[in-house]
Design a protein around this motif. Structure first.
Motif, PDB file in Angstrom:
ATOM      1  N   GLY A  32      -9.249  -7.073 -30.406  1.00  0.00           N
ATOM      2  CA  GLY A  32      -8.774  -6.372 -31.601  1.00  0.00           C
ATOM      3  C   GLY A  32      -7.378  -6.837 -31.983  1.00  0.00           C
TER       4      GLY A  32
ATOM      5  N   VAL B 116      -5.953  -9.319 -35.332  1.00  0.00           N
ATOM      6  CA  VAL B 116      -4.823  -8.999 -36.207  1.00  0.00           C
ATOM      7  C   VAL B 116      -3.800 -10.132 -36.194  1.00  0.00           C
ATOM      8  CG1 VAL B 116      -2.882  -7.417 -36.557  1.00  0.00           C
ATOM      9  CG2 VAL B 116      -5.136  -6.513 -36.010  1.00  0.00           C
TER      10      VAL B 116
ATOM     11  N   HIS C 209      -4.361  -2.693 -35.422  1.00  0.00           N
ATOM     12  CA  HIS C 209      -5.459  -2.321 -34.541  1.00  0.00           C
ATOM     13  C   HIS C 209      -5.186  -0.925 -34.010  1.00  0.00           C
ATOM     14  CE1 HIS C 209      -2.893  -3.701 -31.104  1.00  0.00           C
ATOM     15  NE2 HIS C 209      -2.551  -4.653 -31.948  1.00  0.00           N
TER      16      HIS C 209
ATOM     17  N   VAL D 133     -10.106  -2.562 -35.725  1.00  0.00           N
ATOM     18  CA  VAL D 133      -9.095  -3.279 -36.509  1.00  0.00           C
ATOM     19  C   VAL D 133      -9.218  -2.850 -37.967  1.00  0.00           C
ATOM     20  CG1 VAL D 133      -8.358  -5.551 -37.316  1.00  0.00           C
ATOM     21  CG2 VAL D 133      -9.145  -5.266 -34.959  1.00  0.00           C
TER      22      VAL D 133
ATOM     23  N   GLY E  46     -13.811  -4.140 -31.542  1.00  0.00           N
ATOM     24  CA  GLY E  46     -13.366  -5.492 -31.205  1.00  0.00           C
ATOM     25  C   GLY E  46     -14.468  -6.330 -30.588  1.00  0.00           C
TER      26      GLY E  46
END
Lengths: 162, 265
Positions: A15, A19, A31, A44, A56
């Motif tokens: 996750g 990002v 996240h 996310v 994720g």
């Protein structure tokens, strides 16, 4: 960053990884924990583009490995109304957090799902999707799997982005 | 040299700097990056919201100089800014080739501390007594197996998910990321612009929390968690492997495309 993650912590790491990649393109994102399937999982959110990666682990989950990358993320609008609107870990938010992921599993059946069906029969589909799909939709999925596998004779490799 | 001189930015910029942060002093100053980076200076003076989101003027002159040096290097090389991995990354043994084990702790009731023979700079904890309490001689082969077992267990049961950095390391990593963002913007590497973002979006993009779980100047504590994104240059390599930058039309395409990393090598 390409090969050296600090930890292989499943959805927690990936996750954050997701990002970071967006940040490198000057796209803000965040996240957050606790909404997917109740507690303990990381999601996310990209407010700017209206996307949510529900979990994720979706990026490599066995039943979603045939989902095109462009279809992997859920709608932030849906999440705001149906998941984030409820306290962490409480229904119906927990159920709703699965909706996009399950839909993509059915829409883009992965090799694993084909194998499940051909080894264990329709019951494997019913058990997996009964809380999210109607009998008719499960019947249609079965027909598609039979078609894709040529009656459980062929098992095409996952090929989500080609 | 001009880049070493400290200039006061226009009042507008100084005002913007004080919006979201506690100024370290009343004398808010930003460093002029030098004539070679005038375009960057203009970008910031015309967009004080970007300066504010970075809290640039409140940061020490040494940090600002570091940031501009990163930008200058990126301009010179044509590559995104870079920053080294923190030393603790190596100390934790995450660079597998070294198998260094500093920072390892075991239950002291069960394990006895011994020193590695071949690499005395690190200590290693190992069950070095037999059932009757007699000391065992640890061969290199046993030590090697123990090391591998430890690393495997660490990965499977209790992976390291926190990296502590020094202040200097943290500042270099942070400066590299801010420099990267400005470099992307100035060179139009993507077809969107940070100047269109609101303060919340800019804060999300430029805040220290984007890369650091803890950024505590008062207690001199800097912590990275989950993913070590130390070098924009490294991250950019990943981006280039999975996203065709020429095909990007907007941020939606960028977000969708970035999910393609799951199938890259």
């Amino acid at each position: 960053m390409s090969v050296e993650l600090i930890a292989r912590e499943g959805c927690q790491s990936i996750g954050a990884y997701d990002v970071k990649l967006a940040n490198a393109l000057n796209i803000p994102g965040e996240h957050f924990n606790g909404y997917f399937n109740g507690e303990g999982h990381r999601s996310v959110k990209f407010e700017l583009t209206g996307h949510v990666l529900a979990h994720g682990d979706d990026v490599y989950a066995a039943y979603q490995t045939n989902t095109p990358s462009s279809e992997l993320m859920a709608s932030l609008e849906f999440w705001k109304e149906n998941v984030l609107a409820y306290p962490k870990g409480e229904e119906p938010g927990v159920h709703n957090s699965w909706v996009h992921s399950v839909n993509s599993m059915m829409k883009f059946p992965a090799w694993r799902l084909l194998r499940d069906y051909c080894e264990d029969g329709k019951g494997s589909l019913t058990e997996r999707f009964k809380d999210f799909a109607s009998e008719k939709e499960i019947d249609e999925l079965e027909e598609r799997i039979v078609d894709i596998t040529n009656g459980c004779m062929d098992f095409p490799e996952n090929s989500p982005d080609n | 040299m001009k880049k070493d001189l400290i200039y006061s930015l226009p009042v507008l910029l100084a005002t913007a700097c004080s919006d979201d942060a506690e100024p370290q002093s009343n004398n808010i100053q930003c460093i002029h990056p030098g004539e070679d980076l005038q375009a960057y200076y203009d970008l910031l003076t015309q967009n004080p919201q970007v300066v504010a989101a970075m809290n640039l003027c409140e940061r020490p002159a040494s940090f600002q100089t570091l940031l501009w040096d990163k930008v200058r290097e990126a301009e010179k090389t044509g590559l995104p800014p870079d920053a080294p991995k923190p030393q603790s990354y190596y100390d934790f043994g995450l660079e597998m080739e070294t198998k260094s084990l500093s920072g390892v702790s075991f239950d002291s009731n069960q394990y006895q501390k011994i020193e590695m023979v071949e690499n005395a700079e690190y200590d290693f904890y190992f069950p070095a007594k037999d059932g009757e309490g007699r000391k065992l001689i640890i061969s290199n082969q046993v030590l090697e197996r123990a090391t591998e077992t430890f690393l495997r267990n660490q990965e499977e049961r209790e992976p390291i998910k926190t990296i502590y950095t020094t202040k200097e390391e943290a500042q270099e990593i942070y400066a590299a990321h801010l420099a990267h963002s400005l470099w992307i913007e100035k060179n139009e590497k993507v077809p969107w612009s940070i100047i269109d973002y609101n303060s919340e979006q800019l804060g999300e993009l430029f805040g220290t929390r984007t890369w650091f779980k803890t950024w505590d100047e008062k207690n001199d504590e800097y912590v990275i968690s989950l993913v070590l994104d130390h070098s924009p240059r490294e991250t950019w390599k990943v981006i280039n492997d999975i996203v065709d930058l020429e095909d990007l039309t907007d941020q939606k395409a960028g977000v969708r495309g970035s999910a393609g990393y799951r199938y890259s090598e």
